[in-house]
Write a protein that holds these residues in place. Sequence first.
Motif, PDB file in Angstrom:
ATOM      1  N   GLY A   7      -9.777  65.510 141.787  1.00  0.00           N
ATOM      2  CA  GLY A   7      -8.676  65.906 140.924  1.00  0.00           C
ATOM      3  C   GLY A   7      -8.554  67.399 140.684  1.00  0.00           C
ATOM      4  N   ALA A   8      -9.439  68.196 141.262  1.00  0.00           N
ATOM      5  CA  ALA A   8      -9.347  69.646 141.078  1.00  0.00           C
ATOM      6  C   ALA A   8      -8.113  70.185 141.799  1.00  0.00           C
ATOM      7  CB  ALA A   8     -10.603  70.326 141.605  1.00  0.00           C
ATOM      8  N   PRO A   9      -7.491  71.236 141.278  1.00  0.00           N
ATOM      9  CA  PRO A   9      -6.315  71.798 141.961  1.00  0.00           C
ATOM     10  C   PRO A   9      -6.717  72.508 143.243  1.00  0.00           C
ATOM     11  CG  PRO A   9      -6.952  73.165 140.101  1.00  0.00           C
ATOM     12  CD  PRO A   9      -7.812  71.933 140.022  1.00  0.00           C
ATOM     13  N   GLY A  10      -5.800  72.537 144.195  1.00  0.00           N
ATOM     14  CA  GLY A  10      -6.045  73.253 145.443  1.00  0.00           C
ATOM     15  C   GLY A  10      -6.914  72.463 146.400  1.00  0.00           C
ATOM     16  N   PRO A  11      -7.170  73.030 147.567  1.00  0.00           N
ATOM     17  CA  PRO A  11      -8.005  72.348 148.568  1.00  0.00           C
ATOM     18  C   PRO A  11      -9.432  72.168 148.064  1.00  0.00           C
ATOM     19  CG  PRO A  11      -6.819  74.216 149.529  1.00  0.00           C
ATOM     20  CD  PRO A  11      -6.665  74.325 148.046  1.00  0.00           C
ATOM     21  N   THR A  12     -10.020  71.031 148.382  1.00  0.00           N
ATOM     22  CA  THR A  12     -11.426  70.803 148.061  1.00  0.00           C
ATOM     23  C   THR A  12     -12.253  70.460 149.293  1.00  0.00           C
ATOM     24  OG1 THR A  12     -11.033  68.470 147.560  1.00  0.00           O
ATOM     25  CG2 THR A  12     -10.877  70.038 145.723  1.00  0.00           C
ATOM     26  N   GLY A  13     -11.622  70.339 150.455  1.00  0.00           N
ATOM     27  CA  GLY A  13     -12.335  70.017 151.678  1.00  0.00           C
ATOM     28  C   GLY A  13     -11.572  70.508 152.891  1.00  0.00           C
ATOM     29  N   LEU A  14     -12.231  70.466 154.030  1.00  0.00           N
ATOM     30  CA  LEU A  14     -11.635  70.981 155.261  1.00  0.00           C
ATOM     31  C   LEU A  14     -10.376  70.233 155.659  1.00  0.00           C
ATOM     32  CD1 LEU A  14     -14.758  71.669 157.542  1.00  0.00           C
ATOM     33  CD2 LEU A  14     -13.426  73.287 156.172  1.00  0.00           C
ATOM     34  N   ALA A  15     -10.298  68.944 155.335  1.00  0.00           N
ATOM     35  CA  ALA A  15      -9.101  68.184 155.712  1.00  0.00           C
ATOM     36  C   ALA A  15      -7.845  68.747 155.068  1.00  0.00           C
ATOM     37  CB  ALA A  15      -9.273  66.713 155.318  1.00  0.00           C
ATOM     38  N   HIS A  16      -7.992  69.447 153.958  1.00  0.00           N
ATOM     39  CA  HIS A  16      -6.831  69.936 153.220  1.00  0.00           C
ATOM     40  C   HIS A  16      -6.357  71.296 153.710  1.00  0.00           C
ATOM     41  CE1 HIS A  16      -9.426  67.626 150.181  1.00  0.00           C
ATOM     42  NE2 HIS A  16      -8.677  66.777 150.865  1.00  0.00           N
ATOM     43  N   VAL A  17      -7.128  71.931 154.597  1.00  0.00           N
ATOM     44  CA  VAL A  17      -6.715  73.224 155.151  1.00  0.00           C
ATOM     45  C   VAL A  17      -6.591  73.170 156.674  1.00  0.00           C
ATOM     46  CG1 VAL A  17      -7.716  74.544 153.248  1.00  0.00           C
ATOM     47  CG2 VAL A  17      -9.115  74.047 155.266  1.00  0.00           C
ATOM     48  N   ALA A  18      -6.838  72.002 157.246  1.00  0.00           N
ATOM     49  CA  ALA A  18      -6.906  71.904 158.707  1.00  0.00           C
ATOM     50  C   ALA A  18      -5.587  72.237 159.387  1.00  0.00           C
ATOM     51  CB  ALA A  18      -7.361  70.505 159.122  1.00  0.00           C
TER      52      ALA A  18
END
Length: 596
Positions: free
Chosen positions: A330-341
Amino acid sequence: MEDDGRLHADRRMILLGGAAALTGLAVARPAAADTSVSASAAGGRRLPFLLDMVQSNPGEPAAESRFDDPRLLADYGYDGQVVNEFRPPHTAVTFDSVDPRIFPPGSDGRAWVEATARHIDERISRAHAAGLAAYYFTDIIMLPKRLVELHGDQLLDGSGRIDLARPFTQEVHRLMLREVFARFPGLDGLVVRTGETYLQNVPYHTGNNPVLHGADSHLTLLGILREEVCERAGKRVFYRTWSTGDDKLTADPDYYRGVTDRVPVHDNLLFSIKHTARDFWRTVPFNPTIGVGRHRQIVEVQCQREYEGKGACPDYVLDGVINGFEEFRGAPGPTGLAHVAANPIVSGVWTWSRGGGWRGPYIGNELWCDLNTWVAARWTRDTGRTEADVFAEYAARAGLRGAAVGRFRRLALLSAAGTLRGHYSTVYPLSRLTWTRDQFLGGSDKDLTADFGRIHAAGLVERVLEEKARAARAWAQITRLADTIPLRDREDRAYLRVSTRYGRCLYDVIHHGWQVMLRGFVGDTTGAYDTRAMARHLHAYDAAWARWHDLARDPGCATLYQPLGFGAKNADGLYDADPNHGMKPSVDRYRALLGA
């Protein structure tokens, strides 16, 4: 056919998060994991760079690892190998272009340089024969001692440090880099570290952190590297943002852009960023500089976590690295590589299959390093796949079918949940994450003093201790699961069992040690000791250590932790235990109080 059907059913269960509710621990899939699932349907990328590194402990014999074999890396899908033996290629050139007196022919220093160069030749050839690019991990500044003796007046600042702001120091580095690529024309590039300069393996060299003037130091060095390596030599530079001399570059997006935006983009210049905002710890957020700026980036992932057992026990981190760790749900922004891939400047992953930190535990089997490394590699080659699906493929590759896949998955996720609650905390944010690291266990007499004070002041003592008990229960379940998982390889199957028991002993020691130390700390503060509970846990603490020492008789068992804190460097530049502080001195103090 029945086993195949079960395998597909297990994969569906895993993808839907059915392996999440484990022993009552809050290890439900982070909301961010939904991004990973949807990315699979939308299609992913094959990230351009996939590098691996085996890092031996500085000053110690090279680690024996199958990941040193570039043929294995090629089989896993890697396209580059980072060699890190703390003898970078600029320690293997003569500096004749600077001053022929530095390593004159016939000198011992010259012989060492030439032998080191031949070894580097061999490492480059091995990588190329397997179809991999060869990169070398490079500490800057690191220059010959004799050079500093001869030209210190032009190199050093008023504090005796080699100063990159001085024109002669810059010229020396330009000539040095030209010699490197003249001597090693097959070298594909450098991975550059600033802030830490390890000299244990280079007897004829000295050095220091080049970042003496903040951002200006980075810009000076980046300018030299870009011109000499990227342009003149046509080779690659991976510039690491991990810099103990300038922590803001590591994880401050505004500062990162303030530096990197002033450097012209070049196809051969990439920035290398740890996936965590600080060191490779849980409870540290995803690095907010990933995906920021104009330059391409690769992301560093440690697969043998130096703060979490170093592969002596299960420690599966790729679910969290890719999908986001549970503590950031639930934290804002990317939390893992899948979210910036999907971000085009995110251009690859650099795994540390082995290494990081100092000393032990020393392992003889790489099962848990292999699991993390293989999942990272396969996902990097197709970011549209979910981590869970890649994990299931690894399980099948290891010979597991049907329900055994799900049990292996549960064990892996439990290891992440148990490590979080055993080493770190979901109840109270520990400030001293290094209270245990490498083979050392800190105590209430130094490393944990401040955190224990805050835990007591916040009224969280019982909740924190219950969390440690939950971690111990998770590791008990992990050992039971291990006995039901028939890995194909006999040695891996045996290690699965001994390593899970190692983890249980470790986290039993932590659980009962914290009970004695934290309750004792409260007694020191209030004058009222819970002697009954302390005595009960002291007995259990001793029993856990006895079981751990019995386990160490198994030839497959990793070396044990020491119940002492992380100490100072010795004469050889290696860190020793702190003989006066740590878990044992802390527990023994209360042992004496109890008269036990």
